[in-house]
Design an enzyme around this catalytic site. Structure first.
Site, PDB file in Angstrom:
ATOM      1  N   ASP A 138       0.849  -1.192   0.000  1.00 57.42           N
ATOM      2  CA  ASP A 138       0.000   0.000   0.000  1.00 57.42           C
ATOM      3  C   ASP A 138       0.886   1.244   0.000  1.00 57.42           C
ATOM      4  O   ASP A 138       2.092   1.160   0.265  1.00 57.42           O
ATOM      5  CB  ASP A 138      -0.938   0.029   1.218  1.00 57.42           C
ATOM      6  CG  ASP A 138      -0.184   0.082   2.540  1.00 57.42           C
ATOM      7  OD1 ASP A 138       0.873  -0.595   2.659  1.00 57.42           O
ATOM      8  OD2 ASP A 138      -0.622   0.807   3.460  1.00 57.42           O
TER       9      ASP A 138
ATOM     10  N   GLU B  55       0.157  -0.956   5.772  1.00 59.58           N
ATOM     11  CA  GLU B  55       1.248  -0.414   6.588  1.00 59.58           C
ATOM     12  C   GLU B  55       1.101   1.080   6.805  1.00 59.58           C
ATOM     13  O   GLU B  55       1.382   1.588   7.888  1.00 59.58           O
ATOM     14  CB  GLU B  55       2.601  -0.714   5.930  1.00 59.58           C
ATOM     15  CG  GLU B  55       3.797  -0.559   6.871  1.00 59.58           C
ATOM     16  CD  GLU B  55       4.345   0.865   6.940  1.00 59.58           C
ATOM     17  OE1 GLU B  55       5.089   1.153   7.905  1.00 59.58           O
ATOM     18  OE2 GLU B  55       4.049   1.696   6.051  1.00 59.58           O
TER      19      GLU B  55
HETATM   20 ZN    ZN Z   1       7.105   1.965   4.085  1.00 59.43          ZN
HETATM   21 ZN    ZN Z   2       5.550   4.718   4.341  1.00 56.47          ZN
END
Ligand code: ZN
Ligand code: ZN
Ligand code: ZN
Ligand code: ZN
Lengths: 473, 473
Positions: free
Chosen positions: B100, B166
């Protein structure tokens, strides 16, 4: 039966009609702060004008032009200037009020629709604008109407200045007053404003003082952009650290202002002034109830009132540029602006206050040995307002209160500003009287705003009586 | 020609293709923080899975369930668990990365479309996710492909853990690691993560330490509701005054934490550790450039690095509940929550830090003699992470850097947290290595994010070489 007695009984006989008409006015959503409601603000102006026409009040509508609102240019509502009577043998009273209201949504927590006037068993009339300021401004018109219906001569000339932007900065009003001081407003003997509230719930008051304000932006700038505290924390002078260091030096937890020299300008308390606090209708438990928490600093009524009215205070309002949402952002804000203001009292001068504040902040910033850059900017400043409560207009109002309510009014001051008060006093050079109709618990800017029917109806009598008393003052 | 030499020349020969494929990945707008982009995040997962299928990487997709986002329930993207090789005679390396990306809009100030990979004359590949973290995760796949194409045996088993959340809190990842520590993750010998950056622009580094964090909410409550400073200023204990008084006592303008006892937990600096700072590729002017203002506290490189990496810091982030907009609101906020955090270093324990912080704040509040109510709440705490830079995985990575770049890598730490690092180390009980591909100026979360083509291509060689070196570690 005296003239006033017959006016009083006329007012009592027509009380249901006054309530019905207030309901018509409340139904007009004249919210000035929202561009979508602007047509309703204009509709409310027209409602007033239609009454002026019926009553033979001559009027002009001043157009203050446009304002930027919600990203577009929006036409401002008119400032209505009415004239009723031009007899040079009579005194001329200028009355001011506003026909716009605060925003209100049922979903804010109102128990009934805010724009439908609802009366409960206790005779409370709930509705947005009921007490602030539709009942008061309409009442001036009902006073004229009562005199006409009864064939009683109104003993004064009346000028009316009704604006539609009071809740949103009174755009254009000050300019108009300055411009028309020697025009429309010429010949004014007294100004009377009914747009504040009794100190308590039962005893009427006359208000003769308001605190002023000096509002500040304190900006601390450091890095060029917001930084991540993981990457940069510990290696840069952080604007937030310096802002907290400086703002924590401005005021003590007990409310004492710590800026050196501030109290030197405060007019000393005399025994005479101290005496005016005796017997005022004010109880600490009521005040704690209004605050809603056991955080009142002073432990007796007189000190609370003096701290509100005749001593300065300093409040920290917030920070622009810092993290303000819920959650846990790990930002080092690059540039932060602390907002604080000082409430001013006689004889504090905004320019001198600014000198003291900026000097103090600069020296506190220097002590930090920080590489951040610190600037102080005054956003606006307004001197405190104080009238002579022993002058003829106050004496007339005091007699009127005694006549209508059978008690002597409290002489009060307020902690906040009503800027137009000072504008009228300074530009017209006449005494300004604040003569409230509503009670302390009316909730002017809150949900479930109300005016007690008794305050409204007796208030109409009060305004009428004041005009009669001031005519011979 | 050794095996690695042939891999290197294969990588060089296919560099245009690697850039083209990175372009395919960048074109998928896998922004995890915005519900509208969630289908693109899933599309990016499928892009990776399609490569795994082509390369014979077996895989499962773990479904972490739903999250609340923008007011609705949104399905989380899968955590992809890949397995390539299960030879019990080989070491097993677990690689982690995320597919992501941060949000990006051309209108934020990008010079080209953020989701179109663009190469400039200097060989910089601009695009959102180019360096964070699409080039690194794809590179692991290109390493496998190169071995297959050349018929070279991959000397280790590879496990892959690629998540799609993340940038938005790694929802569900920690739970999965705990749950699969004795399942999917069993048998892991080393963890390697390529999701951070070189300290400078030219010299590769191995990162062996990260600071932890203890984030706090300090709430001061007073009145039941926000009050008007005109009406109440001077008569109530104001939560803002107390908040500023307390928060100003937490940290000095020079960054020194003032909470008593905090530094007692900090591991003393040894001569050996001091020696590791010699010769690191880091220049104060570059750092000042990154800060963008002359506000760096320390005046030499070693102290700056130590202050970022091995000493705690305390930052004030903001206030929830206070006035934060432009303009001049005269509010006394009823309840305010100050946000601050402490970056933790070895051997600080979040529980002990919390004890010190809450004790100190309670005693500072007591000193104020205020009627406000003060509470401290830890929002989250994470211990610092520190690996042994002399262990076999770091030795292998160091040899790999020397082989590919011809220089010894800097041994660095970072000031921020990468929570998964600690989760892997604590739950799998193995050494975790941070092996960055990108350079300090890549601008991972900024506009015009880029990875230098050289970093990408040499990075593929670096990862391949690391696997060969660690195989025999
Ligand atoms: Zn990263
Ligand atoms: Zn990042
Ligand atoms: Zn009003
Ligand atoms: Zn109002």
């Amino acid at each position: 039966m005296t003239q006033l007695d017959s006016i009083f009984s006329h007012v009592d006989q027509n009380s249901a009609d006054y309530v019905r008409r207030l309901g018509e006015a409340v139904a007009i959503k004249s919210v000035s702060g929202d561009a979508h409601h602007r047509p309703e603000v204009v509709k409310m102006a027209n409602y007033i004008i239609s009454w002026m026409d019926k009553l033979g009040v001559s009027h002009t509508s001043h157009d203050p032009g446009f304002q930027e609102l919600d990203g577009s240019q929006v036409k401002l509502p008119p400032i209505i200037l009415g004239t009723y009577g031009t007899d040079p043998a009579k005194k001329t009273v200028l009355v001011y009020g506003h026909y716009d209201v605060q925003p209100a949504l049922k979903s804010d927590g109102w128990t009934s629709d805010p724009f439908t006037l609802v009366e409960d068993e206790q005779g409370r009339l709930f509705g947005r604008g009921s007490t602030d300021d539709k009942a008061p401004i309409l009442s001036w018109l009902w006073v004229i109407e009562a005199h006409q219906k009864l064939g009683v001569d109104l003993p004064v000339n009346i000028k009316m200045c009704f604006e539609g932007m009071e809740e949103s900065g009174s755009e254009g009003l000050d300019e108009l007053i300055v411009q028309e001081a020697k025009g429309y407003f010429k010949g004014t003997d007294y100004v009377c404003i009914s747009d504040n509230y009794w100190l308590g719930k039962t005893r009427p008051c006359l208000t003769y003082g308001l605190r002023g304000i000096a509002y500040y932006k304190l900006t601390i700038a450091g890095p060029a952009k917001d930084l991540h505290s993981g990457v940069f924390g510990g290696t840069v002078h952080e604007p937030m650290t310096d802002l907290f260091a400086i703002m924590s030096k401005l005021v003590a937890p007990d409310g004492k202002i710590l800026v050196p020299g501030i109290y030197d300008q405060v007019r000393p308390l005399t025994d005479k002034e101290r005496g005016t606090y005796n017997g005022i209708d004010f109880a600490l438990p009521d005040y704690e109830g209004a605050v809603g928490g056991k955080v009142v600093i002073q432990d007796n009524e007189h000190e609370v009132l003096m701290s509100r009215w005749r001593y300065p205070s300093l409040s920290l309002h917030g920070i622009e540029g810092a993290f303000y949402s819920a959650g846990a952002k790990t930002v080092i804000p690059a540039k932060v602006t602390g907002k604080f203001s000082i409430r001013l009292v006689p004889d504090m001068d905004p320019a001198e206050v600014h000198r003291l504040v900026s000097t103090f902040i600069a020296s506190e910033h220097a002590k930090l040995n920080s590489k951040t850059v610190c600037t102080v900017e005054p956003l606006h400043g307004a001197r405190a307002w104080l009238a002579d409560p022993e002058g003829p207009s106050y004496a007339a109002a005091s007699k009127a209160v005694q006549r209508v309510f059978g008690v002597k009014p409290d002489l009060t001051r307020e902690g906040g500003s009503i800027p137009v008060t000072l504008t009228f006093q300074e530009n017209l050079g006449v005494s300004v009287l604040l003569l409230p109709m509503g009670a302390a618990d009316d909730g002017a800017h809150s949900i479930n705003e109300k005016i007690d029917k008794k305050n409204y109806i007796e208030g109409i009598k009060l305004l009428a009586t004041y005009l009669h008393e001031v005519a011979s003052a």
